[in-house]
Scaffold this motif. Structure first.
Motif, PDB file in Angstrom:
ATOM      1  N   ILE A 153     -52.901 -14.796 -65.642  1.00  0.00           N
ATOM      2  CA  ILE A 153     -52.094 -15.193 -64.501  1.00  0.00           C
ATOM      3  C   ILE A 153     -52.859 -16.200 -63.679  1.00  0.00           C
ATOM      4  O   ILE A 153     -53.957 -15.915 -63.199  1.00  0.00           O
ATOM      5  CB  ILE A 153     -51.714 -13.956 -63.674  1.00  0.00           C
ATOM      6  N   TYR A 231     -41.259 -24.522 -64.662  1.00  0.00           N
ATOM      7  CA  TYR A 231     -40.959 -23.472 -63.680  1.00  0.00           C
ATOM      8  C   TYR A 231     -42.047 -22.419 -63.780  1.00  0.00           C
ATOM      9  O   TYR A 231     -42.288 -21.868 -64.854  1.00  0.00           O
ATOM     10  CB  TYR A 231     -39.585 -22.862 -63.951  1.00  0.00           C
ATOM     11  N   ARG A 232     -42.692 -22.143 -62.666  1.00  0.00           N
ATOM     12  CA  ARG A 232     -43.868 -21.270 -62.723  1.00  0.00           C
ATOM     13  C   ARG A 232     -43.652 -19.917 -62.082  1.00  0.00           C
ATOM     14  O   ARG A 232     -44.543 -19.085 -62.081  1.00  0.00           O
ATOM     15  CB  ARG A 232     -45.063 -21.954 -62.052  1.00  0.00           C
ATOM     16  N   GLY A 233     -42.504 -19.683 -61.508  1.00  0.00           N
ATOM     17  CA  GLY A 233     -42.308 -18.412 -60.830  1.00  0.00           C
ATOM     18  C   GLY A 233     -43.076 -18.387 -59.524  1.00  0.00           C
ATOM     19  O   GLY A 233     -43.779 -19.340 -59.183  1.00  0.00           O
ATOM     20  N   ILE A 234     -42.950 -17.311 -58.826  1.00  0.00           N
ATOM     21  CA  ILE A 234     -43.473 -17.297 -57.472  1.00  0.00           C
ATOM     22  C   ILE A 234     -44.979 -17.051 -57.477  1.00  0.00           C
ATOM     23  O   ILE A 234     -45.700 -17.521 -56.620  1.00  0.00           O
ATOM     24  CB  ILE A 234     -42.740 -16.241 -56.617  1.00  0.00           C
ATOM     25  N   ARG A 235     -45.450 -16.318 -58.461  1.00  0.00           N
ATOM     26  CA  ARG A 235     -46.886 -16.039 -58.503  1.00  0.00           C
ATOM     27  C   ARG A 235     -47.579 -16.824 -59.598  1.00  0.00           C
ATOM     28  O   ARG A 235     -48.780 -16.764 -59.761  1.00  0.00           O
ATOM     29  CB  ARG A 235     -47.134 -14.549 -58.722  1.00  0.00           C
ATOM     30  N   GLY A 236     -46.793 -17.540 -60.414  1.00  0.00           N
ATOM     31  CA  GLY A 236     -47.398 -18.382 -61.437  1.00  0.00           C
ATOM     32  C   GLY A 236     -47.980 -17.623 -62.595  1.00  0.00           C
ATOM     33  O   GLY A 236     -48.948 -18.059 -63.202  1.00  0.00           O
ATOM     34  N   SER A 237     -47.398 -16.490 -62.919  1.00  0.00           N
ATOM     35  CA  SER A 237     -47.958 -15.720 -64.009  1.00  0.00           C
ATOM     36  C   SER A 237     -47.530 -16.274 -65.353  1.00  0.00           C
ATOM     37  O   SER A 237     -47.981 -15.835 -66.390  1.00  0.00           O
ATOM     38  CB  SER A 237     -47.481 -14.277 -63.920  1.00  0.00           C
ATOM     39  N   ALA A 239     -44.009 -16.982 -67.650  1.00  0.00           N
ATOM     40  CA  ALA A 239     -42.945 -16.045 -67.971  1.00  0.00           C
ATOM     41  C   ALA A 239     -43.471 -15.047 -68.991  1.00  0.00           C
ATOM     42  O   ALA A 239     -43.938 -15.424 -70.054  1.00  0.00           O
ATOM     43  CB  ALA A 239     -41.762 -16.811 -68.531  1.00  0.00           C
ATOM     44  N   GLU A 240     -43.399 -13.785 -68.637  1.00  0.00           N
ATOM     45  CA  GLU A 240     -43.974 -12.767 -69.512  1.00  0.00           C
ATOM     46  C   GLU A 240     -42.941 -12.309 -70.539  1.00  0.00           C
ATOM     47  O   GLU A 240     -42.605 -11.136 -70.626  1.00  0.00           O
ATOM     48  CB  GLU A 240     -44.482 -11.589 -68.677  1.00  0.00           C
ATOM     49  N   PHE A 241     -42.479 -13.261 -71.304  1.00  0.00           N
ATOM     50  CA  PHE A 241     -41.444 -12.964 -72.289  1.00  0.00           C
ATOM     51  C   PHE A 241     -41.905 -11.908 -73.280  1.00  0.00           C
ATOM     52  O   PHE A 241     -41.135 -11.049 -73.705  1.00  0.00           O
ATOM     53  CB  PHE A 241     -41.085 -14.260 -73.023  1.00  0.00           C
ATOM     54  N   HIS A 243     -43.508  -9.422 -72.799  1.00  0.00           N
ATOM     55  CA  HIS A 243     -43.466  -8.069 -72.264  1.00  0.00           C
ATOM     56  C   HIS A 243     -42.096  -7.716 -71.697  1.00  0.00           C
ATOM     57  O   HIS A 243     -41.965  -6.761 -70.925  1.00  0.00           O
ATOM     58  CB  HIS A 243     -44.573  -7.880 -71.231  1.00  0.00           C
ATOM     59  N   THR A 244     -41.092  -8.491 -72.057  1.00  0.00           N
ATOM     60  CA  THR A 244     -39.747  -8.024 -71.766  1.00  0.00           C
ATOM     61  C   THR A 244     -39.466  -6.867 -72.706  1.00  0.00           C
ATOM     62  O   THR A 244     -39.955  -6.825 -73.840  1.00  0.00           O
ATOM     63  CB  THR A 244     -38.689  -9.122 -71.968  1.00  0.00           C
TER      64      THR A 244
END
Lengths: 400, 400
Positions: A153, A231-237, A239-241, A243-244
């Motif tokens: 992350i 697109y990095r999301g709010i915390r920039g982790s 996309a944890e695809f 671990h969906t």
DNA sequence: AGAATTTATTTTGCGTGGCGAATTTATTTC
DNA sequence: GAAATAAATTCGCCACGCAAAATAAATTCT
């Protein structure tokens, strides 16, 4: 908050030139909506800064080749050399590229520790970059910037690795450490994002506004490009695809949770199922996978069943992405031949069967097999973007 | 391609005023990064166009209340009245709102057919809007615009309903039909997108750049807001979150596919499981759900099991959204009391257990229970946005 | 070969509009 | 009432985008 007009124009033009490879000023005007006069002004500025150069005359559009020929503008490769580095499990792969993204040299160095301190990792990266620079016929001093891709992350903006398997501590100020170790402007980001960036800059995603990049390595990664930007999301982790969840109370994942996609399609997932039967390769995942796939192809029912489930689960995961994003394109981007089976036409057909259809055809799913440098190339692309942004900002200040 | 500076400024300022409710010019300058001089110019222009108005003097920031008091600027509610309409299964719910989004009148009319032609549906919508306008003390002629929310796949840009359960034909030019039937500028979009828009304009998402809105009705909807804008995907189908697959070869869904989230959490999914046991409400889903939930609460094991599975599956779906988007906020937005159990703290806790943690806390999941007007309100918000954009564009042309 | 034609690029002049600074306005405090 | 304070407006300058004119570099016609 609002960027001034000139700056917008510079970005638009530089981006357009990069996407096209070589474009004439007229076409830039048409594509960006700017007037020819403005395009002339901005391109002159960019040439003055050494970022672009005139190339060969271009063939006129269509059959008409009368009139003054259009002269192509292109990114000036020699403008800057940058290094990109990917921190892998046990090694660092580095590449040196020119400003157009052409790779001039590469190198792989072992990590001095699989989990280490910030400064130690920065030294390793610097060493890898230096070796790649040497291969490109120069040295660290000949470079203008450095990009690094790491799992985990990453707050790309702040240059801080919030958490990474390669680092001992959380919230490691890796960018600062890299700049100290190399003396170069440095940029870090999550590796999945940087593969997406490589596709956006140099690969199948060139010129496409909304697309997804899915990678299968030991984990499953996802890079999201929306509106031509990562697109990095709010915390920039990132996309944890991987671990969906694809199965409630499903298979155990490395992350400690159950039912993750990764726990069904990553090599360790397949191998642990295959471990039910005795095999000659207990400790070597590469060889184990090769054997498993060979067995599946030759009709061994147990091996075939293992592979088939991975395919079905992977297709389901992709279908979910399509249902959520309705993207223009999905790029399956990967280096490892042992995951080829996931990139099969069969899998892509399964995706179509699980997406909501509405007359319109499902989005294109394109497979892009890349060599093991793609990660490093994405990191280099990130460095290029960062440097170009600085150079453009500098232009603005000079004027003032 | 590149929007001119003034237009950007107008949009930024109008948006900021809408978000804040009431702001002084100084604060607009600070928040938008424009100079006070420019803010004065633009706000004067907007006041001239009747879009905003001066309100009461505002308390100075902090304890200092000396000096000239800041005068608040606000959206001029009376600028325009708009209608919003939601096409539901058997009826149309319409609301008339002023330009600030305040609802002045509402009405519900039955659909003359559950599936009908484009013009017939447009007439129904027009009738609903007229009735709502009457309730607001005016008539269709007193309105400036109309927004309509419908299930299905909508090309909002083109104003065409690609496919909808309420329409006989595909690719129905519903916007044109609405403009013909009402004489008003009209706007249509997917209903999930418009709930997101309602949240963005008036609800929990005010001022938040990246968030998701999940609705549970008879289907499961998802609205995606990225960078303060609705993300519509390439074909504008709206995110088909309800049809993401949560189980391979799972329960049969209305859409004909298997394993869709919807097939586990929608009321019809629960009721068909409950149908295993004899119940007094075979034909009435509302009553059936109420009974089922009451049974579950009172400890009936079969009912409790049915509900518990829906909760777990829903939590898993939400967790997947978090893992993919890493959003700032997820809003669970719904009207139906019978789905309250899905919005329980228990469910939210389950989500946290299935997301990738990285030191940082998981995104906030906020429940926003709304009355049955929310859809219509979202549609009205869309009409407001459309009208405001036109008005701003008109300003640009007047100057020329 | 030279003139005419065609098309790309550059130059010119104008006008929009953003900004910093100075000014005006509205209020509180002394 | 005067001084102080802060918001809003006005003013003058200048960056910059654009349309139109001028120039440049090629092809085609005579």
């Amino acid at each position: 908050m609002i960027r001034d007009q000139r700056s917008q124009g510079r970005h638009a033009i530089l981006g357009e030139i990069r996407r096209a490879g070589s474009v004439a000023r007229v076409d830039l005007a048409r594509r960006t909506g700017l007037s020819q006069a403005t395009v002339t002004a901005i391109t002159a500025e960019l040439m003055g800064a050494g970022l672009i150069e005139e190339g060969t005359a271009l063939a006129g559009s269509g059959d008409a080749r009368r009139g003054r020929p259009r002269v192509g503008l292109q990114i000036r490769g020699a403008a800057h050399l940058v290094a990109g580095a990917k921190i892998a499990d046990r090694s660092i792969v580095a590449a040196v590229a020119d400003f157009t993204g052409r790779v001039l040299g590469e190198a792989t160095v072992p990590l001095s520790g699989r989990v280490q301190g910030t400064e130690a990792l920065a030294r390793d990266i610097a060493a890898a970059a230096a070796k790649a620079a040497e291969a490109a016929g120069t040295g660290l001093a000949g470079l203008s910037g450095l990009g690094a891709a790491l799992a985990g992350i990453v707050d790309a903006e702040a240059g801080i690795a919030r958490w990474s398997p390669a680092l001992e501590r959380r919230n490691a100020p890796l960018r600062a450490a890299l700049e100290a170790a190399t003396g170069l402007p440095s940029f870090i980001d999550n590796d999945a994002n940087l593969v997406a960036m490589a596709e956006l800059y140099f690969g199948e995603g060139k010129g496409i506004a909304d697309f997804l990049v899915v990678t299968v390595e030991s984990g499953v990664g996802l890079g999201i490009v929306l509106g031509g930007r990562i697109y990095r999301g709010i915390r920039g982790s990132g996309a944890e695809f991987g671990h969906t969840k694809v199965q409630i109370d499903g298979a155990l994942c490395r992350c400690g949770q159950r039912g993750c996609l990764e726990a069904y399609v990553a090599d360790y997932a397949l191998l642990r199922e295959a471990a039910l039967r005795p095999g000659p390769h207990p400790g070597d995942p590469q060889a184990g996978m090769a054997q498993l796939l060979a067995q599946a192809r030759s009709g061994d029912p147990m091996a075939a069943s293992i592979v088939a489930r991975a395919e079905r689960i992977f297709a389901m995961g992709l279908a979910n992405l399509v249902n959520i994003f309705d993207p223009q394109l999905i790029i399956l981007s990967g280096e490892l031949a042992q995951h080829d089976y996931l990139y099969d036409e069969k899998v892509i057909a399964m995706v179509a069967g699980q997406t909501v259809q509405a007359g319109a055809p499902p989005p294109e799913i394109r497979v892009h097999r890349w060599d093991d440098l793609m990660w490093a190339r994405g990191a280099a692309a990130y460095a290029i973007e960062g440097l170009a942004a600085r150079a453009l900002a500098g232009l603005g200040e000079d004027a003032a």
